[in-house]
Design a protein around this motif. Sequence first.
Motif, PDB file in Angstrom:
ATOM      1  N   LEU A  81      -3.265   0.326 -18.376  1.00  0.00           N
ATOM      2  CA  LEU A  81      -2.654   1.455 -17.858  1.00  0.00           C
ATOM      3  C   LEU A  81      -1.232   1.612 -18.437  1.00  0.00           C
ATOM      4  CD1 LEU A  81      -4.113   1.692 -14.290  1.00  0.00           C
ATOM      5  CD2 LEU A  81      -4.967   2.854 -16.368  1.00  0.00           C
TER       6      LEU A  81
ATOM      7  N   GLU B 156      -8.896  -9.475  -4.273  1.00  0.00           N
ATOM      8  CA  GLU B 156     -10.090  -9.509  -4.817  1.00  0.00           C
ATOM      9  C   GLU B 156     -10.196  -8.928  -6.219  1.00  0.00           C
ATOM     10  OE1 GLU B 156      -9.936  -7.790  -1.653  1.00  0.00           O
ATOM     11  OE2 GLU B 156      -9.889  -9.568  -0.504  1.00  0.00           O
TER      12      GLU B 156
ATOM     13  N   PHE C  75      -5.326  -6.337  -6.592  1.00  0.00           N
ATOM     14  CA  PHE C  75      -5.640  -6.910  -5.280  1.00  0.00           C
ATOM     15  C   PHE C  75      -6.184  -8.461  -5.337  1.00  0.00           C
ATOM     16  CE2 PHE C  75      -5.954  -2.377  -4.547  1.00  0.00           C
ATOM     17  CZ  PHE C  75      -5.151  -1.989  -3.453  1.00  0.00           C
TER      18      PHE C  75
ATOM     19  N   ASP D 283      -1.125  -7.849  -5.227  1.00  0.00           N
ATOM     20  CA  ASP D 283      -1.168  -8.205  -3.760  1.00  0.00           C
ATOM     21  C   ASP D 283      -2.231  -9.699  -3.854  1.00  0.00           C
ATOM     22  OD1 ASP D 283      -1.218  -8.603  -1.108  1.00  0.00           O
ATOM     23  OD2 ASP D 283      -2.358  -6.812  -0.605  1.00  0.00           O
TER      24      ASP D 283
ATOM     25  N   ARG E   8      -7.423  -4.608 -16.702  1.00  0.00           N
ATOM     26  CA  ARG E   8      -7.480  -3.108 -16.414  1.00  0.00           C
ATOM     27  C   ARG E   8      -6.263  -2.708 -15.933  1.00  0.00           C
ATOM     28  NH1 ARG E   8     -11.619  -2.206 -11.392  1.00  0.00           N
ATOM     29  NH2 ARG E   8     -10.033  -3.612 -10.228  1.00  0.00           N
TER      30      ARG E   8
ATOM     31  N   LEU F 234      -0.539   4.526  -1.807  1.00  0.00           N
ATOM     32  CA  LEU F 234      -1.924   4.900  -1.397  1.00  0.00           C
ATOM     33  C   LEU F 234      -1.951   5.355   0.128  1.00  0.00           C
ATOM     34  CD1 LEU F 234      -3.235   1.650  -2.921  1.00  0.00           C
ATOM     35  CD2 LEU F 234      -3.779   4.167  -3.830  1.00  0.00           C
TER      36      LEU F 234
ATOM     37  N   LEU G  40     -12.317  -6.620  -7.101  1.00  0.00           N
ATOM     38  CA  LEU G  40     -12.791  -5.362  -6.825  1.00  0.00           C
ATOM     39  C   LEU G  40     -13.121  -4.451  -8.151  1.00  0.00           C
ATOM     40  CD1 LEU G  40     -10.119  -4.067  -4.384  1.00  0.00           C
ATOM     41  CD2 LEU G  40     -12.391  -4.884  -3.743  1.00  0.00           C
TER      42      LEU G  40
ATOM     43  N   THR H 226       0.853  -1.152   0.078  1.00  0.00           N
ATOM     44  CA  THR H 226       0.017   0.098  -0.148  1.00  0.00           C
ATOM     45  C   THR H 226       0.884   1.239  -0.108  1.00  0.00           C
ATOM     46  OG1 THR H 226      -1.684  -1.273   1.329  1.00  0.00           O
ATOM     47  CG2 THR H 226      -2.050   0.881   1.133  1.00  0.00           C
TER      48      THR H 226
ATOM     49  N   ARG I 120       0.885   8.172  -8.680  1.00  0.00           N
ATOM     50  CA  ARG I 120      -0.201   6.728  -8.761  1.00  0.00           C
ATOM     51  C   ARG I 120      -0.769   6.534 -10.204  1.00  0.00           C
ATOM     52  NH1 ARG I 120      -3.064   8.569  -3.911  1.00  0.00           N
ATOM     53  NH2 ARG I 120      -4.781   9.442  -5.233  1.00  0.00           N
TER      54      ARG I 120
ATOM     55  N   VAL J 252      -2.339  -1.270  -9.533  1.00  0.00           N
ATOM     56  CA  VAL J 252      -2.311  -2.378  -8.527  1.00  0.00           C
ATOM     57  C   VAL J 252      -3.480  -3.225  -8.752  1.00  0.00           C
ATOM     58  CG1 VAL J 252      -2.544  -2.547  -6.035  1.00  0.00           C
ATOM     59  CG2 VAL J 252      -1.657  -0.281  -6.835  1.00  0.00           C
TER      60      VAL J 252
END
Lengths: 301, 248, 232
Positions: free
Chosen positions: B151, B86, B84, B159, B147, B53, B88, B48, B77, B82
């Motif tokens: 970028l 899950e 994770f 993670d 996703r 973040l 999300l 993090t 950022r 990033v």
Amino acid sequence: MKKYLIFALCVLATAALFGCTPKAQPQSNSPTEESSSKEPVPPVSAPAGNKDVILATTTSTQDSGLLDVLIPLFEQKTGYRVKTVAVGTGQALAMGERGEADVLLVHAPEAEKKVVVSGAAINRRLVMHNDFIIVGPKEDPAKIKGSRSTVEAFQKIAKAKALFISRGDDSGTNKKELELWKAAQIEPKGSWYQESGTGMGQTLTIASEKGGYTLTDRATYLALKKNLSLVILLEGDKSLLNVYHVMQVNPEKFPRVNAAGGKAFADFMVDPETQKVIASFGKDKFGEPLFFPDAGKPDIY
Amino acid sequence: MTAVLEARDIVIKKGGRRILSVDHLAVEPGEVLAIIGPNGAGKSTLLTVLACLDLPTSGAVFFHGRRVTRANALAVRRRLAVVFQEPLLLDTTVLENAAIGLKLRGRRREAEAKARAWLARFGVGHLAAQQALTLSGGEAQRVSLARAFALEPEVLLLDEPFASVDVIARAGLIQEFKSILSSTGTTAVLVTHDFREVSALATRVAVLFDGTVQAEGPPEAIAAHPRWGALADPRTASGAGSGGCGWH
Amino acid sequence: MDLVVQGLVKAFRLLLSGDPEVLEITLLTLRVSGLATLISLFLGVPLGLYLAVARFRGRELVVGAVNTGMGLPPTVVGLWVSILLWRNGPLGMLGLMYTPTAIVIAQAVIALPVVTGLTMAAVQQLSPKLRLQVLALGASPLQFWWIILREVRFGILAAVMAGLGSVISEVGASMAVGGNVRGYTRVLTTAIVLEVSKGNFDMALALGFVLMVLTYSITYALTIVQQRRRRW
């Protein structure tokens, strides 16, 4: 996805705005056609200053429909807009005492005098009366029919422990009722004595449903009669007169009061033409008048 | 060569307790740095902070040698990505999910084309029009990876990205991920507890234990280490470190 | 039973004949309650978002107050707003007492905790890690809030329905601060109370019917939107 959110907001906004558009001048078309045809008085140009007059009055004047006739007449004549706040006499007098109203039309003579003495109200004038009546179930369990006086009837009810519904809301009617219990030397207490805490109409409905007695003004009773299984058991006693006075709230004590507007309404109420309208109000619907004009008569109350 | 991302004298305290204390950790361009360690070692907290973040209680993260502050954190950022554990995903279409990062950067025009390309590369191109919340776990995580890649980040931070993918689908996804990673030459930081992922993907390993970096080195060296080697052995992994620190 | 029939018949007659007074009362009700709900949305949604995410000393006190406020009796709100707006009250110089604006204010106060509380609950149902993910995607603070708002849009829709429902059906506050002035501040609920006390039960039923139809159609429109995306 945001279109959903926007759509939802649109629904709301349309609701809000849609309600807005046809809402022009609220009272401009409100005087009934009747009154404008009867009276070819041209609408007086709007008075200078504050146009709104706050009238604090009792529910009985509104519920009987009398104000629906008188207010448009007054507005047509003077150009004022009346904001009628119909509440119990207790609250109406309190509004006067706090300077939150401009003119009061109430029926609790003793309490009114106190407000005048305190300096909150001025120019108290007799307007009209109707009368209180004692109504109850046809069977009349306490046998009060034919009593010689109200005091006697109240004593009979208490003795028989017959159900009595009181308004218990510090209204003019409630004050009157408490005076009568006092005169009968009875402290109304016990399961037979119930306080509804609501207006006259509601109290009558409760009394009707429960088969109890209650004290009511004649106007409200007549207006509601068709929905009630209550009959008049006592009427005509002098102690049962329900007297209405109009008072202006003292602008010297409360500078925000609309003095001219309050005076205009008070003057209107005792005006001979208005008194004629009061005298005939209710005849067509109930076959008898609901109020009796008293303006100018000696005020013995 | 300066490091892309560098942590210097980082201390993180939560509720007065020091949970992370890293003197130095650098991510060099082109490498895949794995951070391993038992649960509660502070791996996710470190990630993090590296992802900008969260700012550390003291010390700082440097991006291309420049100190990351509250003021420039957003700009940094926007050069990272990033993923994770899950997926999300946002409650919208798969395509919109994959394109959102570029749109947030104001690159609306290229966003959807890039998103489509990356969805296709992760084998979920046919799902573009579908609502994201109707996807299976494996599909959703592929979208989440697409996703991030859309970028074209300078550093990709992950993670436990494969932990929520079921075991059967996992091996395939790791292989696909590996080939994409090497073909793009993306610099990456991978937090994991699974040494198989480490040996498959990482060029370097940092062992995090009790909030501090205890060892750094190539995967083989860590696997051969008398103490940390246990982390690499799936049979003894659960007993690694000082006793009682379970891993899952 | 015949009273119910009478009421329904009267209601249909009122609706079909387009009685100008009933129409005016209905439009005023829509305008006042719609505006109050909109105001409560503009204040309550940001507040709900903030309370859901923020950490500060005394947050629990505020959240507790919001949750209590969701069940605040309209009469109490009416009393407080009256005290503020009365001529001799602190805001008396605005001359708002017994105006539609006063009702809007009171109703917005009633709807505010409902909207705030439901927005907050909707945000708190999101995964706490979503906050990090959205920031990691490169969202600026403004973009962050916009995305979170979009994520909870159906929860907010529910908040709109609950907020509107709570104000369009309340009577205590409208009566207290509006005064039920004919042709000016008389809304459906206060008109119903008046008709009941006048003993015009059929008229009261008819107005009640209008109110229900109104509430139902608005809620139905919002429900359609909400349920379009059902996953259960």
